[in-house]
Design an enzyme around this catalytic site. Structure first.
Site, mmCIF file in Angstrom:
data_model
loop_
_atom_site.group_PDB
_atom_site.id
_atom_site.type_symbol
_atom_site.label_atom_id
_atom_site.label_comp_id
_atom_site.label_asym_id
_atom_site.label_seq_id
_atom_site.Cartn_x
_atom_site.Cartn_y
_atom_site.Cartn_z
ATOM 1 N N ASN A 46 -10.062 0.201 1.626
ATOM 2 C CA ASN A 46 -8.617 0.310 1.392
ATOM 3 C C ASN A 46 -8.315 -0.162 -0.027
ATOM 4 O O ASN A 46 -8.409 -1.350 -0.317
ATOM 5 C CB ASN A 46 -7.901 -0.536 2.437
ATOM 6 C CG ASN A 46 -6.392 -0.520 2.279
ATOM 7 O OD1 ASN A 46 -5.862 -0.020 1.294
ATOM 8 N ND2 ASN A 46 -5.694 -1.088 3.254
ATOM 9 N N CYS A 64 0.824 -1.222 0.000
ATOM 10 C CA CYS A 64 0.000 0.000 0.000
ATOM 11 C C CYS A 64 0.854 1.266 0.000
ATOM 12 O O CYS A 64 0.332 2.356 -0.216
ATOM 13 C CB CYS A 64 -0.928 0.004 1.208
ATOM 14 S SG CYS A 64 -2.075 -1.373 1.218
ATOM 15 N N HIS A 122 -3.081 7.193 4.289
ATOM 16 C CA HIS A 122 -3.548 5.955 3.654
ATOM 17 C C HIS A 122 -4.922 5.622 4.216
ATOM 18 O O HIS A 122 -5.142 5.675 5.432
ATOM 19 C CB HIS A 122 -2.540 4.841 3.946
ATOM 20 C CG HIS A 122 -2.936 3.512 3.402
ATOM 21 N ND1 HIS A 122 -3.556 3.364 2.177
ATOM 22 C CD2 HIS A 122 -2.804 2.256 3.912
ATOM 23 C CE1 HIS A 122 -3.786 2.081 1.962
ATOM 24 N NE2 HIS A 122 -3.348 1.392 2.999
HETATM 25 C C1 LIG Z 1 -8.723 -5.765 11.003
HETATM 26 C C2 LIG Z 1 -9.211 -4.846 12.120
HETATM 27 C C3 LIG Z 1 -10.335 -3.972 11.575
HETATM 28 C C4 LIG Z 1 -9.788 -5.712 13.224
HETATM 29 O O1 LIG Z 1 -10.251 -4.879 14.267
HETATM 30 P P1 LIG Z 1 -9.888 -5.217 15.781
HETATM 31 O O2 LIG Z 1 -10.535 -4.203 16.609
HETATM 32 O O3 LIG Z 1 -8.383 -5.341 15.849
HETATM 33 O O4 LIG Z 1 -10.576 -6.570 15.965
HETATM 34 P P2 LIG Z 1 -9.944 -7.964 16.442
HETATM 35 O O5 LIG Z 1 -9.056 -8.510 15.365
HETATM 36 O O6 LIG Z 1 -9.372 -7.755 17.812
HETATM 37 O O7 LIG Z 1 -11.224 -8.842 16.533
HETATM 38 C C5 LIG Z 1 -12.233 -8.594 17.506
HETATM 39 C C6 LIG Z 1 -13.344 -9.599 17.289
HETATM 40 O O8 LIG Z 1 -14.046 -9.233 16.085
HETATM 41 C C7 LIG Z 1 -14.140 -10.367 15.242
HETATM 42 N N1 LIG Z 1 -14.172 -9.925 13.863
HETATM 43 C C8 LIG Z 1 -13.137 -9.765 12.998
HETATM 44 N N2 LIG Z 1 -13.596 -9.328 11.815
HETATM 45 C C9 LIG Z 1 -14.943 -9.204 11.963
HETATM 46 C C10 LIG Z 1 -15.968 -8.796 11.076
HETATM 47 N N3 LIG Z 1 -15.717 -8.405 9.816
HETATM 48 N N4 LIG Z 1 -17.229 -8.764 11.543
HETATM 49 C C11 LIG Z 1 -17.523 -9.150 12.797
HETATM 50 N N5 LIG Z 1 -16.580 -9.559 13.680
HETATM 51 C C12 LIG Z 1 -15.327 -9.585 13.256
HETATM 52 C C13 LIG Z 1 -12.932 -11.207 15.581
HETATM 53 O O9 LIG Z 1 -13.130 -12.540 15.206
HETATM 54 C C14 LIG Z 1 -12.859 -11.022 17.076
HETATM 55 O O10 LIG Z 1 -13.788 -11.878 17.673
HETATM 56 P P3 LIG Z 1 -13.446 -12.608 19.056
HETATM 57 O O11 LIG Z 1 -13.234 -11.488 20.042
HETATM 58 O O12 LIG Z 1 -14.651 -13.431 19.301
HETATM 59 O O13 LIG Z 1 -12.198 -13.381 18.789
HETATM 60 C C15 LIG Z 1 -8.065 -3.977 12.672
HETATM 61 O O14 LIG Z 1 -7.161 -4.777 13.387
HETATM 62 C C16 LIG Z 1 -7.318 -3.244 11.611
HETATM 63 O O15 LIG Z 1 -7.875 -2.426 10.908
HETATM 64 N N6 LIG Z 1 -5.999 -3.496 11.501
HETATM 65 C C17 LIG Z 1 -5.184 -2.827 10.506
HETATM 66 C C18 LIG Z 1 -5.481 -3.455 9.179
HETATM 67 C C19 LIG Z 1 -4.951 -2.660 8.025
HETATM 68 O O16 LIG Z 1 -5.064 -1.468 8.006
HETATM 69 N N7 LIG Z 1 -4.450 -3.392 7.040
HETATM 70 C C20 LIG Z 1 -4.011 -2.839 5.811
HETATM 71 C C21 LIG Z 1 -2.778 -2.065 5.980
HETATM 72 S S1 LIG Z 1 -2.269 -1.548 4.426
#
Ligand SMILES: CC(C)(COP(=O)(O)OP(=O)(O)OC[C@H]1O[C@@H](n2cnc3c(N)ncnc32)[C@H](O)[C@@H]1OP(=O)(O)O)[C@@H](O)C(=O)NCCC(=O)NCCS
Length: 345
Positions: free
Chosen positions: A284, A114, A254
């Site tokens: 994204n 990215c 970004h």
């Molecule tokens: C991916 C992201 C949105 C997840 O959010 P988070 O707050 O970290 O959530 P977690 O991974 O801790 O998951 C929390 C819970 O939500 C659940 N969950 C994950 N995706 C889900 C979705 N789409 N819908 C519902 N629940 C979801 C998980 O399974 C977890 O459940 P659990 O507590 O029962 O295990 C976040 O980590 C993020 O944006 N990270 C950066 C990603 C990024 O920018 N990538 C590209 C960079 S170029």
């Protein structure tokens, strides 16, 4: 003799016609609009149609950018394409885009996840500064949906397809790319990768069965990296320009997750109004994310001649890249378009 800065004199974008809303995704995986909106800020994303290819999307954005700059493909001295989702493994997408555009110049593809478009912009600006080339197009294009596992709710809600491009030309004024920072932290590459389909794990039935040809991400690690780099890179690129992040007229981060931007805004003690955000519409779009936001900021009149913007990208690698750019008189050509769907902030 002072070297000219590379100034943005044309801009254009393309997003595919198919829209995937949060409600659409909730019919495909165990998720819902409330979770996606609260955790990411994303409401929908555009996904390729049968007619869209990496080359066609790039060319659509490129034609717009060339028209704004008053150039034809024959005028181009160099095409730089940031991309991680090529039409074919070989040749590189820039060559196909060059042919489709009808250009005759060299064409370079740069892959840095990215961060790729900001890496490409900085690379292109070096050719302008040395005087080697005068008319360069820098394209960010991503048909990222091909690498998304639409059974994995933790990644499929985040990404969308799109393309955007700018024309760079030597500046006669102070306008142009002022400072930049490029960064790489390959030690943590495993947090965001496509494990199968490359030379370490060639495409096989096993790769397909394990769904290893799709993006795997450690969301929390990437989130921490992203917030850290968004803040430090903004400090570094503005510091090199003798400024602070607060001095920027607009920050173009970004477009990965609204919470990443909100966290950085809070730590930097800056209002969210200083950040341009369109991730609610597109998700994204990887390498297309920053140029798509830049083009919309110009089209909506959020950037005007003389304004200084700071942009920071981060992504797989792990990598990051930032640049401070002063906008030139070319922006007077922009016809402000109303933001019909409303901003989140
Ligand atoms: C991916 C992201 C949105 C997840 O959010 P988070 O707050 O970290 O959530 P977690 O991974 O801790 O998951 C929390 C819970 O939500 C659940 N969950 C994950 N995706 C889900 C979705 N789409 N819908 C519902 N629940 C979801 C998980 O399974 C977890 O459940 P659990 O507590 O029962 O295990 C976040 O980590 C993020 O944006 N990270 C950066 C990603 C990024 O920018 N990538 C590209 C960079 S170029």
């Amino acid at each position: 003799m002072t070297m000219p800065r590379a100034e943005i004199t044309g801009w254009g974008k393309y997003v595919p016609g198919k829209v995937l809303t949060n409600d659409d995704l909730s019919k495909m995986v165990d998720t819902n609009d409330e979770w996606i909106t609260a955790r990411t800020g994303i409401k929908k994303r555009h996904i390729r149609t049968e007619a869209d290819t990496t080359t066609s999307m790039a060319c659509a954005a490129a034609h717009e950018a060339l028209a704004v700059a008053g150039l034809t493909p024959a005028d181009l001295d160099l095409i730089v394409v940031a991309n991680s989702s090529p039409d074919y493994l070989l040749p590189a997408p820039a060559n196909l885009i060059q042919h489709q555009l009808g250009a005759k110049c060299p064409a370079l593809t740069l892959a840095a996840g990215c961060s790729g478009w900001v890496y490409s912009l900085v690379t292109a600006s070096q050719f302008i500064q040395t005087g080697a080339y005068k008319n360069i197009i820098v394209i960010g294009v991503e048909l990222i949906s091909y690498a998304i596992d639409y059974t994995d709710r933790s990644t499929c809600v985040l990404f969308g397809d799109g393309a955007a491009a700018v024309i760079l030309q030597p500046s006669q004024t102070e306008a142009g790319v002022m400072t930049f920072e490029l960064g790489s932290d390959g030690e943590h590459a495993q947090h965001l990768m496509v494990p199968g389909g490359g030379t370490r794990k060639p495409l096989s039935q096993e790769v397909v069965d394990n769904r290893e040809m799709y993006i795997r991400m450690n969301g929390q690690e990437v989130f921490k990296f992203a917030t850290r780099k968004l803040i430090s890179c903004l400090h570094n690129i503005t510091g090199s320009a003798g400024m602070s992040p607060a001095d920027l007229d607009l920050i173009i981060p970004h477009q990965a997750n609204l919470r990443i931007i909100e966290y950085a805004a809070d730590k930097l003690q800056l209002p969210m109004s200083k950040f341009f955000i369109n991730l609610h519409k597109y998700g994204n779009t990887s390498t297309a994310s920053i140029p798509l936001a830049l083009v919309e900021a110009i089209e909506e009149g959020r950037l005007k001649p003389g304004d200084v913007t700071g942009m920071v990208a981060f992504g797989s690698g792990l990598s990051w890249a930032g640049a401070v750019i002063r906008m030139g008189e070319a922006l007077a050509k922009a016809q402000p378009q109303a933001e019909v769907e409303g901003a989140l902030v």
